[in-house]
Structure formats: C-alpha cells, structure tokens
Design a protein around this motif. Structure first.
Motif, short mmCIF file in Angstrom:
data_model
loop_
_atom_site.label_atom_id
_atom_site.label_comp_id
_atom_site.label_asym_id
_atom_site.label_seq_id
_atom_site.Cartn_x
_atom_site.Cartn_y
_atom_site.Cartn_z
N GLU A 1 37.22 -21.90 29.69
CA GLU A 1 38.07 -21.13 30.60
C GLU A 1 37.54 -21.33 32.00
O GLU A 1 36.42 -21.80 32.20
CB GLU A 1 38.05 -19.64 30.26
CG GLU A 1 36.73 -18.96 30.58
CD GLU A 1 36.84 -17.45 30.59
OE1 GLU A 1 37.88 -16.93 30.22
OE2 GLU A 1 35.87 -16.81 31.02
N GLU B 1 27.58 -16.56 26.80
CA GLU B 1 28.49 -15.71 26.00
C GLU B 1 27.77 -14.56 25.29
O GLU B 1 27.81 -14.41 24.06
CB GLU B 1 29.22 -16.58 24.99
CG GLU B 1 30.51 -16.00 24.44
CD GLU B 1 31.65 -15.90 25.44
OE1 GLU B 1 32.64 -15.22 25.11
OE2 GLU B 1 31.57 -16.48 26.54
N ASP C 1 35.69 -15.16 13.38
CA ASP C 1 37.03 -15.36 13.93
C ASP C 1 37.03 -15.74 15.40
O ASP C 1 37.92 -16.48 15.85
CB ASP C 1 37.88 -14.11 13.72
CG ASP C 1 38.35 -13.96 12.28
OD1 ASP C 1 38.23 -14.95 11.52
OD2 ASP C 1 38.81 -12.86 11.91
N ASN C 2 36.07 -15.22 16.19
CA ASN C 2 36.13 -15.54 17.63
C ASN C 2 34.80 -15.98 18.22
O ASN C 2 34.63 -15.92 19.44
CB ASN C 2 36.71 -14.36 18.43
CG ASN C 2 35.87 -13.11 18.31
OD1 ASN C 2 34.75 -13.14 17.82
ND2 ASN C 2 36.42 -12.00 18.78
N SER D 1 33.85 -18.91 18.61
CA SER D 1 34.09 -20.12 19.41
C SER D 1 35.20 -19.92 20.43
O SER D 1 35.76 -20.89 20.94
CB SER D 1 34.45 -21.30 18.50
OG SER D 1 33.35 -21.64 17.68
N GLN D 2 35.52 -18.67 20.74
CA GLN D 2 36.56 -18.37 21.71
C GLN D 2 36.04 -17.40 22.76
O GLN D 2 35.20 -16.54 22.47
CB GLN D 2 37.78 -17.74 21.02
CG GLN D 2 38.42 -18.62 19.96
CD GLN D 2 39.52 -17.88 19.20
OE1 GLN D 2 39.82 -16.74 19.50
NE2 GLN D 2 40.10 -18.56 18.23
N ARG D 3 36.54 -17.52 23.98
CA ARG D 3 36.25 -16.53 25.01
C ARG D 3 37.00 -15.24 24.69
O ARG D 3 38.07 -15.26 24.08
CB ARG D 3 36.69 -17.03 26.39
CG ARG D 3 36.00 -18.30 26.85
CD ARG D 3 34.57 -18.07 27.22
NE ARG D 3 33.98 -19.26 27.85
CZ ARG D 3 32.71 -19.38 28.18
NH1 ARG D 3 31.86 -18.39 27.92
NH2 ARG D 3 32.26 -20.48 28.75
N THR E 1 35.04 -27.60 19.38
CA THR E 1 35.51 -27.10 20.67
C THR E 1 34.57 -27.44 21.81
O THR E 1 34.61 -26.82 22.85
CB THR E 1 35.69 -25.57 20.61
OG1 THR E 1 34.45 -24.97 20.20
CG2 THR E 1 36.78 -25.18 19.64
N ILE F 1 32.49 -23.88 22.66
CA ILE F 1 33.35 -22.71 22.77
C ILE F 1 34.51 -23.08 23.67
O ILE F 1 34.37 -23.92 24.56
CB ILE F 1 32.56 -21.50 23.33
CG1 ILE F 1 33.38 -20.20 23.19
CG2 ILE F 1 32.15 -21.71 24.77
CD1 ILE F 1 32.56 -18.96 23.46
N ALA F 2 35.68 -22.51 23.40
CA ALA F 2 36.87 -22.83 24.18
C ALA F 2 36.63 -22.58 25.65
O ALA F 2 36.08 -21.55 26.03
CB ALA F 2 38.06 -22.01 23.68
#
Length: 567
Positions: free
Chosen positions: A240, A171, A186-187, A189-191, A15, A237-238
């Motif tokens: 935004e 983050e 699970d998250n 690598s996500q905002r 990502t 990380i994804a």
C-alpha cells in the motif's frame, strides 16, 4: 507437517514486493511509544509482527513493555529466545512472568516471518507464519502492569538491563481480543484498515522517512524513532502507499536541470473573474511531490469514519514565539486579506494551551478560521454551518492547520491538520463581505481568544495543493513567494508589533501577550540543497540555474531562458 510447509511457502513468496521497513542495528535503536491507557490491555490480548532477524540474541525485544528485574515483573511482549526462536512473555498475578518459546530453529535468519502471541485468560499460544508452535495453560485474572513500562519496538528495556533487536520489523498489531489461528492466517499477508474490531494499535512501519511511526487506529498513539533507519525490503505482504508525512521532492544536488521546453505561461497563474485559474507551481527544475489535489472539487478524503489519524510533528528549531493568554483582545492586522468571491489558502502553526471554547486563529470580518472543542473549523458569513474536522487535536502540542477554499461545492473547501485531509465535506459559500483582519481572536466574537502559541500565519490568493503546502510548511518564507498575500511569521522576539513580510505590509498590533523561547517544528538552519528547494519568490529560470551552477562550482554560468517574477 506438509500443511505447515505449504503455509510457509505461500507466506514467503505469494505477495512479496519491495516496501519501506524499519531496520534496527541491535545496539541501541528503538521506537518508544511511552505509557498509554490503550496499551494496558486487561486480559485477552493478541500481539502480531513481521520480522526479519539478522542475528539471534536472547530477550531482544520486538514489541514489549515487559519489566523484569527478577523481584519485580510486569507487562507483555514478543522477544527473541536466543535459539532461533521467539518468546511470548506475559505476567499475570497468579504466577511469575512466563516466557513461552516457539522452539529452537523456528525462525530462519535473514528471512521474513510473521509472529503472533495470544492469551485468553487461560492459555498462552505462540504462532510463526500462522502455524501454532507452542501453548501453555496460565490461568490469571488480569495482566499485571505494576510497574508500568514504556511500550518499545526493537528493544526490551527495564531499570537494570536492555536487549536490542537486530534486523527488520514491519506491521505491528496490538489487539484487545484473542484472535484464533484462522483469523491470524486470514490477514497476516494483508494491510489492515485500522478500524478492525478489537484493534487498539496498528503500526505498519512503512512511512519510509522521518522519525515518527504512525498508529493507524483512532487512538493515534504514534511512536518516536531513535537510531533505527528506513530501507526497502521484499516484504511478503500486500503493498500500500505509505501514509506518513511526505518529504518534499528535491532535485539531485549535483545535477543541473536541462532547460525546459515548456512555455513560460505554464508557470504563471492567470487571474480570471477575480480567481486564479491555475495554482502556482514549484520552480521547473525541482521535481514536484506527487499531487494529491486540493484545488479539485472532487473529494480526496475517505469517509470521515475512516479518516486517517493525525500524525505528530517533530520539533526542529528553537526561537522566541508569541504566547497569548486569556486576557488579550486579539491582534489587529489591517484588512483585505481575503479577496471577495475568490479562492484562498490560510495556514498557521498553532500550539493550543486548552481545547475548550472557541479560539480564533484568523478572522476577516465575519469569516472565521478557528478551533472549537478541539476541532478545527472554518466558516464564512453565508455558510449555514461551519466545515469542521472529524477528529480533535489535543492541547500542548504543535499542529500545522490549513483551510483551502477552491469552490462552493461540497468537498471543494478542505481542512488539513499536519498534512492530513480531515473534515466533514460541508459546502462553504464564497466570502462576499470584507472587514478588519484579526489574528488570535476577534473583538466582536465573545470568548474567542486563542490561548497558546501562534506561528507562521500565511494567506495565499489561491487554493494550494497539498504538495505545495508540504514543500515549505517546515521552513520560514521570504514574503515574496508566488501568490502569497499575507505573511506574519510572528518571530519579532519583542515588542507589540507584528510585521507582514509581503509587499502589502499589513502590520499587526497587540497587547497582553508575551514572548517566550520554545522549541518549534520549523527548521531554521537550512543546508544548501534545502535553500534551493524552499520557495524563494524568485520564480524564474535564471535564478535557479545560477544557484545550482554555484553549487556545482562550474566556471561559467549555464545559459538560461528569460523567466518572469510575480510579486
């Protein structure tokens, strides 16, 4: 071991994208969030962060409120251990402060890693890139916060020492629950959205500018940056869009713009049926900030339950301001500021001394722009209820507040606090009756006195876009800006008369108020480029070409097209 390698490869490559991150120099850079009730987590805790370490230093703080002088210990934190590993530090009453290490060489320099520490009241665990690296049984009733220390990013500091982090951080997440390894994976690598269960602090550190880091949870515990700088980095990380306060876009100071081929009429608002069909635009040689339409009838704000937290503002200048107490009767300032059946924008800087009761900021007849119980509200005579902010603003801080009316449909009237759209999307009918204009109260509305400081009250004859508001909300105006119909800077410094700097000259008078010198969020001393970017009221091509040519120190004025000036 193969599973660990696969997880690390996914984390580091799947990502990646260039995103703003905060860079710390390892000397004295830090983000200070102070002491807040939300940070005093009772027992179960999870700390997370993304880091890219440029040099190892034992006890360099990543996120920490640890206090450890040897004889006195408290708090929690994630720190470097000095051997290319991570410490998870924690103090519970049953034992001395514990520093659980992830082990030597678990962190690779100049590479991004996700780190996390958890505690459930019985056991500490430490994870790197979603993989458990260490654990230790530590039974304790509660985490100890005596003495309570400031929560810092990029530094560990107490009364007798400090250890600064060198590298990049992104983050940061603070939870009042013990997250499982699966939940972390699970998250990582996500905002986040900011409203996840158990999340009490969330700082993406992706603003990209300014000296404030924003907490995206409803707690709004924002931090102040000292020394650290912004940079672009391949963060795994994804991506935004940054949600912080945006800077007005500027033209490069050493490049003169090419003459535009756009017809002059594009930059001139045309009145039709008493309303402006097109909002005023920035001068053609200044790149506009990306539009987040305020004039559109389509709501641009998410559901009020997930409204963006209100960011703070930085104090930049110092001047005399008007201080209103609970004895004044409001400021009478002429009439006719709002055009009947028309669209408009009302702006002001406010510093409320209290969040109780109704406090009128601006009023004309029965149309009120006010605070009530800490919420920003606006109401016209035909409205059955006021449009109101979904979040409250606290006393004894500066806030920029604005109401933009661009129609009668739900979502066409918008409230903004510090550049954040924040309201319940109530439909507000047009103003159909006029009356006297008042600032800071209304003599016919009981107990409506504004208590605190007022600054920069502005009324425009159209619904401004957010980019237009942000282009000059931090600067004083000239009074000649396109579409500006009332402008009370409230900077007279003495006396009982307030002057409207527009050609309408709606003078205000008051009593029972005093002037006081305080720090304000306006920048009073502008550099040459900011003078160009700030709206001057001289909205013609010739003016802008000549000004930029002066800055370039060219020998002759460049050619320019004829423009038009609107008062």
């Amino acid at each position: 071991m193969a599973k660990s390698k696969k997880r690390q490869e996914e984390t580091s490559s799947s990502t990646k994208s260039l995103q703003p991150v905060l860079v710390f120099d390892g000397q004295d850079d830090a983000v200070n969030l102070g002491k807040k009730p939300a940070f005093k987590i009772e027992k179960e805790i999870t700390l997370e962060a993304w880091i890219c370490v440029t040099s190892q230093k034992a006890y360099a703080g990543i996120v920490s409120n640890i206090y450890d002088t040897g004889s006195t210990e408290s708090g929690y934190g994630l720190l470097l251990d000095g051997t290319s590993g991570i410490y998870f530090g924690l103090k519970v009453p049953s034992t001395v402060i514990q520093y659980l290490s992830s082990g030597a060489n678990t962190i690779i320099l100049n590479q991004w890693h996700h780190i996390a520490g958890t505690y459930d009241g019985q056991e500490m665990k430490l994870y790197v890139d979603g993989i458990e690296k260490a654990k230790k049984a530590i039974a304790g009733n509660n985490i100890n916060y005596n003495p309570e220390n400031d929560l810092l990013f990029g530094m560990y500091k107490d009364n007798d020492e400090f250890h600064a982090f060198a590298g990049k951080i992104a983050e940061i997440r603070l939870w009042k629950i013990t997250r499982t390894q699966q939940e972390i994976q699970d998250n990582l690598s996500q905002r986040l959205a900011g409203n996840e269960s158990g999340l009490v602090g969330y700082w993406p550190l992706n603003e990209g500018s300014n000296n404030i880091t924003h907490d995206r949870t409803s707690n709004s515990n924002h931090g102040t940056i000292t020394g650290a700088s912004w940079a672009q980095s391949d963060l795994p990380i994804a991506q935004e869009q940054p949600q912080g306060l945006s800077e007005p876009a500027t033209a490069p100071p050493n490049v003169a713009p090419s003459p535009s081929t756009t017809p002059d009429e594009q930059f001139i608002p045309v009145e039709s049926s008493g309303e402006l069909s097109e909002p005023a635009t920035a001068p053609p040689n200044v790149a506009p900030t990306p539009q987040r339409s305020v004039a559109s009838g389509t709501p641009t704000t998410p559901n009020p339950e997930t409204a963006q937290p209100i960011p703070p503002v930085a104090l930049q200048g110092r001047q005399m301001v008007l201080v209103l107490d609970d004895k004044h009767q409001g400021i009478s300032a002429g009439s006719g500021a709002l055009k009947l059946q028309g669209n408009f924008t009302i702006e002001a800087w406010v510093y409320p001394a209290t969040d109780t009761g109704k406090q009128v900021i601006f009023a004309e007849g029965e149309t009120l722009f006010y605070l009530e119980g800490g919420k920003l509200k606006f109401q016209t005579p035909l409205a059955t209820e006021a449009i109101a902010s979904t979040q409250t603003i606290g006393p004894k801080s500066w806030y920029h507040v604005a109401v933009i009316r661009a129609g009668s449909r739900p979502g066409a009237t918008k409230l903004y606090i510090n550049g954040v759209h924040n309201d319940n999307q109530i439909a507000i009918p047009a103003v159909v009756s006029s009356g006297n204009t008042y600032l800071g109260g209304h003599p016919e509305v009981p107990e409506s006195r504004f208590q605190g400081k007022l600054l920069e009250v502005r009324v425009w004859r159209y619904g401004r876009s957010l980019s237009e508001i942000e282009a000059n909300w931090l600067y004083p105006l000239t009074g000649r800006e396109l579409g500006l119909v009332r402008y009370w800077p409230l900077d007279e410094k003495l006396g009982t008369t307030l002057y409207d700097k527009t050609t309408n000259q709606a003078v205000g008078t008051f009593s029972d108020a005093v002037w006081e010198e305080v720090k304000i969020p306006l920048k009073l001393k502008l550099d040459p480029q900011e003078v160009l970017v700030r709206s001057t009221g001289l909205e013609d091509y010739g003016y802008w070409f000549r000004e930029i040519a002066k800055q370039q120190k060219t020998e002759a004025d460049p050619p320019f097209r004829r423009g038009r000036i609107w008062a």
